[in-house]
Design a protein around this motif. Structure first.
Motif, PDB file in Angstrom:
ATOM      1  N   HIS A   1      12.540  -3.646   2.962  1.00 54.50           N
ATOM      2  CA  HIS A   1      11.632  -3.701   1.806  1.00 54.50           C
ATOM      3  C   HIS A   1      11.691  -2.417   0.981  1.00 54.50           C
ATOM      4  O   HIS A   1      10.754  -2.103   0.253  1.00 54.50           O
ATOM      5  CB  HIS A   1      10.199  -3.971   2.289  1.00 54.50           C
ATOM      6  CG  HIS A   1      10.012  -5.379   2.768  1.00 54.50           C
ATOM      7  ND1 HIS A   1       9.844  -6.430   1.914  1.00 54.50           N
ATOM      8  CD2 HIS A   1      10.011  -5.904   4.016  1.00 54.50           C
ATOM      9  CE1 HIS A   1       9.723  -7.555   2.611  1.00 54.50           C
ATOM     10  NE2 HIS A   1       9.832  -7.258   3.891  1.00 54.50           N
ATOM     11  N   LYS A   2      12.784  -1.666   1.148  1.00 54.98           N
ATOM     12  CA  LYS A   2      13.030  -0.462   0.336  1.00 54.98           C
ATOM     13  C   LYS A   2      11.973   0.621   0.539  1.00 54.98           C
ATOM     14  O   LYS A   2      11.593   1.323  -0.393  1.00 54.98           O
ATOM     15  CB  LYS A   2      13.111  -0.806  -1.169  1.00 54.98           C
ATOM     16  CG  LYS A   2      13.996  -1.982  -1.506  1.00 54.98           C
ATOM     17  CD  LYS A   2      15.427  -1.505  -1.780  1.00 54.98           C
ATOM     18  CE  LYS A   2      16.366  -2.611  -2.162  1.00 54.98           C
ATOM     19  NZ  LYS A   2      16.834  -3.439  -1.060  1.00 54.98           N
ATOM     20  N   VAL A   3      11.475   0.720   1.747  1.00 58.16           N
ATOM     21  CA  VAL A   3      10.552   1.810   2.080  1.00 58.16           C
ATOM     22  C   VAL A   3      11.283   2.732   3.058  1.00 58.16           C
ATOM     23  O   VAL A   3      11.759   2.276   4.101  1.00 58.16           O
ATOM     24  CB  VAL A   3       9.259   1.274   2.749  1.00 58.16           C
ATOM     25  CG1 VAL A   3       8.433   2.420   3.324  1.00 58.16           C
ATOM     26  CG2 VAL A   3       8.439   0.465   1.752  1.00 58.16           C
ATOM     27  N   SER A   4      11.388   4.013   2.707  1.00 61.50           N
ATOM     28  CA  SER A   4      12.098   4.945   3.604  1.00 61.50           C
ATOM     29  C   SER A   4      11.132   5.505   4.633  1.00 61.50           C
ATOM     30  O   SER A   4       9.972   5.793   4.317  1.00 61.50           O
ATOM     31  CB  SER A   4      12.663   6.132   2.830  1.00 61.50           C
ATOM     32  OG  SER A   4      13.411   5.666   1.775  1.00 61.50           O
ATOM     33  N   VAL A   5      11.657   5.682   5.828  1.00 61.77           N
ATOM     34  CA  VAL A   5      10.859   6.312   6.886  1.00 61.77           C
ATOM     35  C   VAL A   5      11.001   7.822   6.703  1.00 61.77           C
ATOM     36  O   VAL A   5      12.117   8.349   6.622  1.00 61.77           O
ATOM     37  CB  VAL A   5      11.373   5.867   8.273  1.00 61.77           C
ATOM     38  CG1 VAL A   5      10.634   6.583   9.386  1.00 61.77           C
ATOM     39  CG2 VAL A   5      11.240   4.351   8.418  1.00 61.77           C
TER      40      VAL A   5
ATOM     41  N   GLU B   1       0.838  -1.210   0.000  1.00 62.73           N
ATOM     42  CA  GLU B   1       0.000   0.000   0.000  1.00 62.73           C
ATOM     43  C   GLU B   1       0.872   1.259   0.000  1.00 62.73           C
ATOM     44  O   GLU B   1       0.580   2.220  -0.711  1.00 62.73           O
ATOM     45  CB  GLU B   1      -0.922   0.007   1.226  1.00 62.73           C
ATOM     46  CG  GLU B   1      -2.067  -0.987   1.122  1.00 62.73           C
ATOM     47  CD  GLU B   1      -2.823  -1.152   2.448  1.00 62.73           C
ATOM     48  OE1 GLU B   1      -3.404  -2.212   2.645  1.00 62.73           O
ATOM     49  OE2 GLU B   1      -2.778  -0.216   3.276  1.00 62.73           O
ATOM     50  N   ILE B   2       1.949   1.242   0.769  1.00 59.83           N
ATOM     51  CA  ILE B   2       2.821   2.430   0.831  1.00 59.83           C
ATOM     52  C   ILE B   2       3.476   2.649  -0.534  1.00 59.83           C
ATOM     53  O   ILE B   2       3.564   3.776  -1.034  1.00 59.83           O
ATOM     54  CB  ILE B   2       3.905   2.267   1.919  1.00 59.83           C
ATOM     55  CG1 ILE B   2       3.274   2.223   3.303  1.00 59.83           C
ATOM     56  CG2 ILE B   2       4.926   3.394   1.858  1.00 59.83           C
ATOM     57  CD1 ILE B   2       4.207   1.740   4.406  1.00 59.83           C
TER      58      ILE B   2
ATOM     59  N   ARG C   1       1.067   7.893   6.885  1.00 57.63           N
ATOM     60  CA  ARG C   1       0.703   6.629   7.542  1.00 57.63           C
ATOM     61  C   ARG C   1       1.580   6.508   8.795  1.00 57.63           C
ATOM     62  O   ARG C   1       2.793   6.723   8.724  1.00 57.63           O
ATOM     63  CB  ARG C   1       0.979   5.474   6.585  1.00 57.63           C
ATOM     64  CG  ARG C   1       0.566   4.118   7.135  1.00 57.63           C
ATOM     65  CD  ARG C   1       0.916   3.030   6.151  1.00 57.63           C
ATOM     66  NE  ARG C   1       0.121   3.079   4.954  1.00 57.63           N
ATOM     67  CZ  ARG C   1      -0.903   2.259   4.686  1.00 57.63           C
ATOM     68  NH1 ARG C   1      -1.227   1.324   5.544  1.00 57.63           N
ATOM     69  NH2 ARG C   1      -1.563   2.378   3.559  1.00 57.63           N
ATOM     70  N   VAL C   2       0.953   6.187   9.912  1.00 52.75           N
ATOM     71  CA  VAL C   2       1.695   6.160  11.182  1.00 52.75           C
ATOM     72  C   VAL C   2       1.761   4.730  11.716  1.00 52.75           C
ATOM     73  O   VAL C   2       0.736   4.057  11.845  1.00 52.75           O
ATOM     74  CB  VAL C   2       1.009   7.064  12.239  1.00 52.75           C
ATOM     75  CG1 VAL C   2       1.803   7.055  13.551  1.00 52.75           C
ATOM     76  CG2 VAL C   2       0.857   8.488  11.715  1.00 52.75           C
ATOM     77  N   PHE C   3       2.963   4.282  12.008  1.00 54.58           N
ATOM     78  CA  PHE C   3       3.143   3.006  12.699  1.00 54.58           C
ATOM     79  C   PHE C   3       3.517   3.312  14.148  1.00 54.58           C
ATOM     80  O   PHE C   3       4.421   4.122  14.385  1.00 54.58           O
ATOM     81  CB  PHE C   3       4.261   2.185  12.044  1.00 54.58           C
ATOM     82  CG  PHE C   3       3.900   1.701  10.662  1.00 54.58           C
ATOM     83  CD1 PHE C   3       3.048   0.611  10.501  1.00 54.58           C
ATOM     84  CD2 PHE C   3       4.394   2.338   9.530  1.00 54.58           C
ATOM     85  CE1 PHE C   3       2.703   0.165   9.237  1.00 54.58           C
ATOM     86  CE2 PHE C   3       4.050   1.899   8.263  1.00 54.58           C
ATOM     87  CZ  PHE C   3       3.200   0.807   8.110  1.00 54.58           C
TER      88      PHE C   3
ATOM     89  N   GLY D   1       2.674   6.088  -2.180  1.00 54.18           N
ATOM     90  CA  GLY D   1       3.781   7.046  -2.031  1.00 54.18           C
ATOM     91  C   GLY D   1       3.612   7.964  -0.841  1.00 54.18           C
ATOM     92  O   GLY D   1       4.242   9.020  -0.752  1.00 54.18           O
ATOM     93  N   GLU D   2       2.734   7.592   0.097  1.00 50.46           N
ATOM     94  CA  GLU D   2       2.452   8.481   1.240  1.00 50.46           C
ATOM     95  C   GLU D   2       3.646   8.545   2.220  1.00 50.46           C
ATOM     96  O   GLU D   2       4.449   7.607   2.263  1.00 50.46           O
ATOM     97  CB  GLU D   2       1.214   7.950   1.989  1.00 50.46           C
ATOM     98  CG  GLU D   2       1.439   6.586   2.595  1.00 50.46           C
ATOM     99  CD  GLU D   2       0.176   5.734   2.706  1.00 50.46           C
ATOM    100  OE1 GLU D   2      -0.913   6.205   2.408  1.00 50.46           O
ATOM    101  OE2 GLU D   2       0.327   4.567   3.093  1.00 50.46           O
ATOM    102  N   PRO D   3       3.744   9.645   2.976  1.00 48.99           N
ATOM    103  CA  PRO D   3       4.815   9.710   3.984  1.00 48.99           C
ATOM    104  C   PRO D   3       4.615   8.628   5.043  1.00 48.99           C
ATOM    105  O   PRO D   3       3.478   8.280   5.362  1.00 48.99           O
ATOM    106  CB  PRO D   3       4.651  11.100   4.610  1.00 48.99           C
ATOM    107  CG  PRO D   3       3.677  11.835   3.774  1.00 48.99           C
ATOM    108  CD  PRO D   3       2.893  10.847   2.975  1.00 48.99           C
ATOM    109  N   VAL D   4       5.725   8.133   5.569  1.00 50.68           N
ATOM    110  CA  VAL D   4       5.660   7.074   6.583  1.00 50.68           C
ATOM    111  C   VAL D   4       6.299   7.594   7.869  1.00 50.68           C
ATOM    112  O   VAL D   4       7.455   8.037   7.865  1.00 50.68           O
ATOM    113  CB  VAL D   4       6.423   5.818   6.105  1.00 50.68           C
ATOM    114  CG1 VAL D   4       6.455   4.755   7.204  1.00 50.68           C
ATOM    115  CG2 VAL D   4       5.778   5.264   4.849  1.00 50.68           C
TER     116      VAL D   4
END
Ligand code: SF4
Length: 414
Positions: A45-49, A18-19, A82-84, A23-26
């Motif tokens: 998984h190549k997703v930047s925080v 989904e991210i 998106r907030v974890f 392309g939403e900010p994480v």
């Protein structure tokens, strides 16, 4: 219904997909241990925080090259992100989630269990029974509903271990006068063999549905010549979740050892307050960072001071008073200790008993092997020992609320 391991993997994969599509900010809330593990899974998984968030003003700087901002500042700069929630305790997660909802965030996830599982098996590559590990992580997070340090029987009748330390060596590179483990006072300190450490730990872990954390201590654990074997074999026990080491920051493990620690998903806590005595601390942080090993600086007291204990004299208190002191100690963060085939309830009992500072009787500890008991007999002995309310002999020699606050790590002469 897929098994728990598969469910954890699927949940993390779907967040990542989904991210990548949106392309939403994480944002990760919680610049600490849980947040670090979530960051590592995303990076893998190549997703930047985009940023971290934290309510503690002292942490609102940078964390692993990411800005750490208050939730309000996150809302101003990254609306719709998106907030974890990088948190362990569900109660805290619920209140932080409400806070972000009030700031108009809609995608807020509290799924530390799934991220932690994926970190261990995919990012680190820990080798153990994955489904048993996943099930143990699920029980651990259910147990957090009953409190951050809850142990014993859960509402669903699982039996959870308290925080437990395993003393793998009595040798140390420093001689701290006020060492809580009384290490400098051993006349002939020894390393315990990897076989005996693992044998004790295996027997201990069999008594529980989950052991939240095994913390390998010394002395200085990085002096142990078979650290790799200990770590690898502990990691193969699937109902042990966190594997950690506590170091004084003086010894650099070999690259090979660092690789093994990393492959087990082990954490390292550096005792704080030693100042220049922790001469390798910066190099250790660099090495742990390079090997994807979570590391932090840990202080025993919020004041960052140590306690010089009062002398261990017999107080001859009424049994009811000692019982209250003991209950207070064991219901807090005091851990139990495994050393040389014995399970103790407190460092004073484990080390002071051996050094003749306090008396020990057979009810003050559990022998983990050698007494001819069946596995179920040992399990019930361990469970009875950890849930008993009666004080141990050491309590009458102890003044747990006394002592003097002193600077950390005052050195004894060699
Ligand atoms: S010996 Fe002291 S520190 Fe240990 S459990 Fe008893 S009262 Fe607490």
């Amino acid at each position: 219904m897929p098994d728990i391991a598969e469910q954890y993997k699927q949940r993390v994969s779907s967040y990542i997909e989904e991210i990548k599509v949106s392309g939403e900010p994480v944002v990760i809330f919680g610049a600490g241990r849980a947040g670090w593990h979530i960051m590592k899974v995303l990076e893998y998984h190549k997703v930047s925080v985009t940023a971290f968030s934290d309510n503690d003003p002292a942490k609102q700087k940078t964390y692993y090259n990411c800005q750490v901002l208050s939730p309000e500042e996150i809302a101003r700069r990254f609306p719709g992100g998106r907030v974890f929630l990088g948190l362990f305790v569900p109660d805290t997660a619920r209140s932080i989630k409400k806070h972000f909802q009030l700031l108009n965030f809609r995608k807020i996830h509290y799924d530390t269990a799934a991220f932690f599982f994926v970190f261990l098996v995919e990012v680190a590559g820990r080798i153990c029974d994955e489904e048993k590990l996943a099930r143990s992580i699920q029980i651990l997070f259910e147990n957090y509903e009953e409190g951050a340090t809850h142990y014993g029987y859960t509402k669903k009748n699982y039996f959870v271990s308290p925080f437990v330390t395993s003393v793998i060596t009595q040798k140390c590179s420093l001689r701290c006068r006020d060492c809580a483990q009384l290490i400098p006072y051993y006349e002939n300190p020894v390393h315990f063999s990897a076989e005996s450490v693992i044998d004790d730990l295996t027997r201990y872990a069999e008594a529980f549905d989950v052991v939240p954390e095994i913390s390998f201590h010394g002395g200085e654990p990085f002096l142990h010549p078979y650290l790799k074997d200990i770590c690898l074999q502990a990691a193969a026990i699937p109902n042990i979740i966190f594997i950690s080491f506590v170091t004084n920051g003086t010894i650099m493990p070999s690259e090979d050892t660092l690789r093994v620690l990393s492959s087990c998903g082990a954490d390292v806590h550096q005792s704080g307050g030693y100042g220049p005595l922790s001469r390798k601390q910066d190099a250790l942080f660099e090495a742990f960072g390079r090997h994807n090993i979570y590391s932090d600086v840990m202080f025993c007291l919020p004041t960052e001071m140590w306690i010089q204990s009062s002398p261990y004299n017999k107080h001859a208190r009424p049994a009811a008073i000692n019982k209250e002191l003991y209950k207070k100690c064991v219901s807090g963060k005091i851990c139990c200790q495994i050393m040389d085939g014995e399970l103790h309830r407190c460092p004073l009992s484990a080390h002071g008993g051996r050094q003749g500072l306090v008396p020990l009787n057979t009810a003050d500890f559990v022998r983990l092997h050698g007494s001819g008991r069946s596995e179920s007999g040992l399990t019930s002995d361990i469970r009875a020992f950890l849930t008993r309310e009666q004080a141990i002999s050491a309590c009458d020699y102890c003044d747990p609320e006394g002592g003097t606050l002193v600077p950390p790590a005052i050195q004894l002469p060699r």
